[in-house]
Design a protein around this motif. Structure first.
Motif, short mmCIF file in Angstrom:
data_model
loop_
_atom_site.label_atom_id
_atom_site.label_comp_id
_atom_site.label_asym_id
_atom_site.label_seq_id
_atom_site.Cartn_x
_atom_site.Cartn_y
_atom_site.Cartn_z
N GLY A 118 25.59 -50.69 1.71
CA GLY A 118 25.82 -51.77 2.66
C GLY A 118 27.12 -52.46 2.30
N ALA A 119 27.49 -53.47 3.07
CA ALA A 119 28.75 -54.18 2.83
C ALA A 119 28.57 -55.66 3.08
N VAL A 120 29.40 -56.46 2.43
CA VAL A 120 29.28 -57.91 2.55
C VAL A 120 30.67 -58.54 2.40
N LYS A 166 21.47 -45.96 -10.41
CA LYS A 166 22.90 -46.14 -10.53
C LYS A 166 23.36 -47.11 -9.45
N VAL A 167 24.37 -47.91 -9.77
CA VAL A 167 24.89 -48.90 -8.83
C VAL A 167 26.38 -48.65 -8.63
N PHE A 168 26.82 -48.72 -7.36
CA PHE A 168 28.22 -48.45 -7.03
C PHE A 168 28.80 -49.62 -6.25
N MET A 169 30.12 -49.78 -6.36
CA MET A 169 30.82 -50.84 -5.65
C MET A 169 32.11 -50.27 -5.07
N THR A 170 32.42 -50.67 -3.86
CA THR A 170 33.66 -50.25 -3.22
C THR A 170 34.53 -51.49 -2.97
N THR A 171 35.62 -51.58 -3.68
CA THR A 171 36.56 -52.68 -3.54
C THR A 171 37.53 -52.34 -2.42
N PRO A 172 37.92 -53.32 -1.57
CA PRO A 172 38.86 -53.04 -0.47
C PRO A 172 40.10 -52.28 -0.95
N GLY A 173 40.38 -51.16 -0.28
CA GLY A 173 41.56 -50.37 -0.62
C GLY A 173 41.36 -49.40 -1.76
N GLN A 218 21.80 -62.78 -0.56
CA GLN A 218 21.88 -62.13 0.74
C GLN A 218 21.63 -60.63 0.57
N PRO A 219 20.62 -60.03 1.27
CA PRO A 219 20.40 -58.58 1.16
C PRO A 219 21.64 -57.79 1.57
N VAL A 220 22.02 -56.84 0.73
CA VAL A 220 23.18 -55.98 1.01
C VAL A 220 22.77 -54.51 1.01
N VAL A 221 21.88 -54.13 0.11
CA VAL A 221 21.41 -52.74 0.04
C VAL A 221 19.89 -52.74 0.11
N GLY A 222 19.34 -51.98 1.05
CA GLY A 222 17.89 -51.81 1.15
C GLY A 222 17.53 -50.36 0.92
N PHE A 259 28.57 -52.00 -1.45
CA PHE A 259 27.69 -51.75 -2.59
C PHE A 259 26.71 -50.66 -2.21
N SER A 260 26.25 -49.91 -3.19
CA SER A 260 25.17 -48.95 -2.94
C SER A 260 24.38 -48.75 -4.22
N THR A 261 23.12 -48.35 -4.03
CA THR A 261 22.28 -47.97 -5.16
C THR A 261 21.84 -46.53 -4.96
N ALA A 262 21.92 -45.75 -6.02
CA ALA A 262 21.36 -44.40 -6.03
C ALA A 262 20.17 -44.44 -6.96
N SER A 263 18.99 -44.31 -6.41
CA SER A 263 17.79 -44.47 -7.22
C SER A 263 16.73 -43.47 -6.84
N SER A 264 15.96 -43.07 -7.85
CA SER A 264 14.75 -42.31 -7.61
C SER A 264 13.60 -43.32 -7.60
N ASN A 265 13.05 -43.56 -6.43
CA ASN A 265 12.16 -44.66 -6.06
C ASN A 265 12.99 -45.87 -5.66
N GLY A 266 12.32 -47.00 -5.43
CA GLY A 266 12.92 -48.06 -4.64
C GLY A 266 13.88 -48.96 -5.40
N SER A 267 14.89 -49.43 -4.66
CA SER A 267 15.84 -50.40 -5.20
C SER A 267 16.41 -51.22 -4.05
N VAL A 268 16.74 -52.48 -4.35
CA VAL A 268 17.45 -53.34 -3.40
C VAL A 268 18.51 -54.10 -4.19
N LEU A 269 19.56 -54.49 -3.50
CA LEU A 269 20.64 -55.25 -4.13
C LEU A 269 20.98 -56.44 -3.24
N LEU A 270 21.05 -57.60 -3.84
CA LEU A 270 21.40 -58.83 -3.13
C LEU A 270 22.64 -59.44 -3.77
N VAL A 271 23.51 -59.99 -2.94
CA VAL A 271 24.67 -60.75 -3.42
C VAL A 271 24.52 -62.17 -2.90
#
Length: 774
Positions: A729-731, A754-761, A713-717, A698-710
């Motif tokens: 980050g990855a989980v 903006k929020v992005f996700m990378t699925t295996p493969g 559990q913190p995944v993106v800081g 997972f990743s966040t592209a932001s102007s100013n702060g963002s965090v993402l939890l799954v």
């Protein structure tokens, strides 16, 4: 099953000094930009005081440049002699014989144990000399040992440009020459000199002395980022400067001696506040005499009137400009022209009617008036045997017949111009070519905003796939631009361009197939940065190679680092504190076990011999089993949100803020939040579904702060105040539904998320709330 997906993820962590260490393993032997073809050979050439420099003409600019460099910079007083054609051992031969079939700007370069031979014509010979200089080690002692090699090289694009804005802030002749020296070293060949704008006129025009008496000086300058301060604050300090015509001639010759063409820019019809302060009769309302040289940044509505008086003035100005600059291209600006004054002007509306200009679907009659303005000036410039360049706004209302378009608002303008068989120079800010933008997330000096890291500019390809091969031929080249609203000092200029112009040089010169970012950034660049460090240049120190901001899962934290600057030291910590020179110096790879349900945090920093520091990287390795799925359903699309208002410095500040709105959203667009709120924060919550077990990114592209939890559990800081920055980050997750929480704050009201996700493969892809559930 757990072992299958719960894998351990590792943290992979002279003119130019000390390239010799990399030459054995580097396919390009440290040379930037990478040559088209390079073949190493056994042996070495020993360059010493006994070496003879042989040349077809001892007055050739490339010959003079090399001889002066060896004497003044390498302390090698080699003998310079005319080349009689006889073979001489221990010699450097610079010749044009055999260069007739080389591409424009091309050269061949051979080093044997007996001789160095560079073959090329004009600029090609000079570029061969630059490659030779890059091979001369700084720590050579009394001699320099150069490895044997055969190089065949030529540029991908004929136009390889770099712009410097001297209107917003003025820079001395000596510094402009230093800027040109850097361009020459990396085979850039067009210096775009932005000489006029609302905030100052920087070139002497003898027929109009008030341009230097009045237009070159502003009473004061806005402090900081003017968007962030209400009311605006000013320094109460007069500011100004200009170049005399003799100084211009001196710089033009200096550039010419390095095969660099200077493209002067005289802005029209907008960005003309400074001129109107001196000559208000050129404005749309000559009765106003209160125009002044602009003291802040932005776009101003006072523009030239398209009157005969204005055209006469601009023709006089350009006549003197063209007498000073031999450039084929004369840049006339044409960008950011508000049409309010023309709409209100009785004269302009009568002229529009007289010219038969009318609104249509593609442009307004005022747009067409701008086209008339530019085309009229183009005819004059063409009559002097020159051609105009304009920013892509000159497409509006109809493109001038012979104009070259500089595409800055993305690639659309360049694509449209190429499809109309017009020449194009690609310079889109969206591709990392606006190098007044920030270069990273934290600890960056004040800039206009954005984030244009080295990787972004390096990955740019100036020939869009939308163009056919025949249309791509109209792409003359590529340019990076340094606007200086927030760059008042020479040191900051250097910091903003270095090392990004090295990436630009490789985009402009090297074939796509010959580019390799890892080789560029990790192998060749450290030696060049070492030279900058040793020679007191200011530059941005990249993070440690192998250092990374990320969150990972595994049982072992592996520390495998390399300095991003040759000769610099890397320090790291695993105790959560920021590293400095009092902490552990990295010398060999290390591994740290991470017990179950614990984590280890690796922070790294690079400190150079001159004391410059990289940003601190932070990588966290969690040892957790794959997160189990939760109960869920997929009936209600979108994420729940809670909206907060206030002045936030961290997403943690949202914990104590008052909720002012809540609901469900199917988009991360925050346009609705921006209408009446300057600073705000938002927390999104919901669930998403995955169809297979695996490690998900997972990743966040932001102007100013963002965090993402799954699943909490913190995944993106990606927290803190910063320009647009993409951090991931990855989980490890088990098939099924999982909880997602995204916290974001915007300190200015101009940010985005903006929020992005990378699925295996699969490749990284953007995700939006309408693909999730609440």
């Amino acid at each position: 099953m757990y072992k299958k997906i719960f894998i351990s993820l590792c943290v992979f962590m002279a003119f130019f000094a000390a390239f010799a260490d990399a030459q054995d393993t580097d396919p390009n032997m440290g040379i930037i930009p990478a040559p088209v073809s390079l073949k190493k050979s056994p042996g070495e050439f020993v360059l010493s005081q006994e070496t003879t420099l042989l040349a077809d003409s001892i007055d050739n600019k490339a010959v003079v440049f090399l001889h002066d460099y060896l004497k003044n910079n390498a302390n090698l007083k080699v003998k310079l002699q005319a080349n009689t054609g006889s073979v001489t051992a221990n010699s450097i031969v610079l010749t044009s014989k055999g260069a007739d079939n080389l591409p424009a700007g091309g050269y061949t370069f051979t080093i044997t144990p007996q001789q160095i031979t560079i073959t090329g014509k004009g600029a090609g010979l000079f570029y061969g000399v630059q490659s030779l200089i890059q091979l001369v080690p700084a720590d050579k002692g009394a001699v320099a040992k150069l490895p044997c090699v055969q190089i065949n090289d030529y540029p991908r694009f004929g136009y390889r440009g770099l712009m410097l804005d001297v209107s917003r802030h003025f820079f001395s002749v000596e510094f402009v020459k230093k800027y040109i020296d850097l361009m020459a070293a990396y085979k850039l060949n067009n210096f775009h000199w932005h000489l006029t704008d609302d905030q100052g006129w920087r070139i002497e025009i003898k027929k109009y002395p008030k341009l230097t008496q009045i237009s070159s000086r502003r009473a004061q300058t806005v402090i900081g980022n003017y968007h962030d301060r209400t009311p605006q604050q000013f320094d109460n300090t007069p500011y100004g400067g200009y170049y005399t015509q003799d100084q211009i001639r001196d710089v033009v010759k200096y550039a010419s001696d390095r095969y660099i063409n200077i493209v002067p820019e005289i802005e029209m019809p907008g960005h003309s506040e400074a001129v109107l302060a001196a000559y208000p009769e050129l404005s749309c309302d000559p009765s106003l005499t209160t125009y002044k040289v602009a003291e802040t940044w932005g776009v101003f509505h006072n523009i030239y009137s398209p009157s005969d008086k204005t055209f006469s003035f601009l023709q006089d100005v350009l006549t003197e400009v063209m007498d000073l600059f031999p450039s084929k291209f004369i840049h006339v600006g044409g960008d950011e022209v508000p049409k309010d004054a023309w709409k209100k002007s009785e004269f302009c509306q009568k002229l529009i009617k007289k010219l038969g200009l009318k609104d249509d679907k593609s442009s307004s009659k005022e747009d067409k008036l701008q086209s008339y303005f530019i085309q009229r000036m183009e005819k004059f410039v063409n009559s002097k045997g020159r051609s105009i360049i304009g920013w892509d706004e000159i497409l509006e209302g109809g493109l001038s017949p012979n104009a070259t378009v500089m595409s800055w608002r993305g690639e659309a303008g360049g694509i449209a111009a190429a499809k109309q068989n017009h020449n194009v120079i690609m310079t889109p800010g969206s591709a990392g070519l606006y190098i007044d933008h920030a270069q990273g997330k934290e600890n960056e000096p004040l800039s206009i905003g954005g984030n244009e890291p080295l990787t972004k500019i390096y990955s740019y390809n100036p020939t869009p796939a939308e163009l056919s091969p025949d249309q791509q031929k109209y792409i003359l080249g590529v340019q990076a631009n340094l606007w200086t609203e927030y760059i008042p000092t020479e040191n900051k200029v250097e910091y903003m361009i270095l090392p990004r112009i090295l990436a630009l040089s490789e985009v402009a010169w090297t074939p796509v197939a010959g580019k390799n970012y890892t080789d560029f950034a990790d192998v060749r660049l450290p030696g060049h940065l070492a030279w900058f460090d040793k020679n007191n240049f200011d530059y941005r120190v990249p993070a440690a190679i192998g250092g990374k901001d990320t969150i990972m899962f595994g049982t072992q934290l592996n520390v495998n680092l390399k300095s991003s600057v040759q000769g610099a030291k890397v320090y790291y910590t695993i105790d959560g504190y920021n590293p400095r020179e009092t902490d552990i110096e990295y010398t060999i790879p290390m591994s740290y076990n991470v017990p179950a349900d614990q984590y280890r945090e690796l922070k790294t920093i690079v400190i150079t011999p001159s004391g410059k520091r990289s940003q601190i990287t932070r990588a966290i390795m969690y040892n957790k089993a794959p997160l189990p799925a939760i109960n869920g359903n997929n009936t209600n699309k979108g994420l729940k949100y809670k909206l907060y208002t206030g002045e936030f410095n961290s997403v943690n500040d949202l914990n104590t803020a008052a909720v002012i709105d809540s609901g469900v959203t199917v988009t991360f667009s925050t346009a609705a939040f921006k209408k009446n709120i300057k600073g705000y924060g938002v927390i999104y919550t919901g669930i998403f579904r995955i169809d297979s077990d695996g490690v998900y990114g997972f990743s966040t592209a932001s102007s100013n702060g963002s965090v993402l939890l799954v699943d909490d559990q913190p995944v993106v800081g990606n927290d803190g105040k910063h320009g647009v920055y993409d951090q991931g980050g990855a989980v490890p997750l088990l098939k099924g539904y999982h909880k997602i929480t995204i916290k974001y704050f915007d300190a200015t009201g101009n940010g985005n998320l903006k929020v992005f996700m990378t699925t295996p493969g699969k490749l990284k892809a953007e995700v939006t709330p309408d693909t999730m559930f609440n």
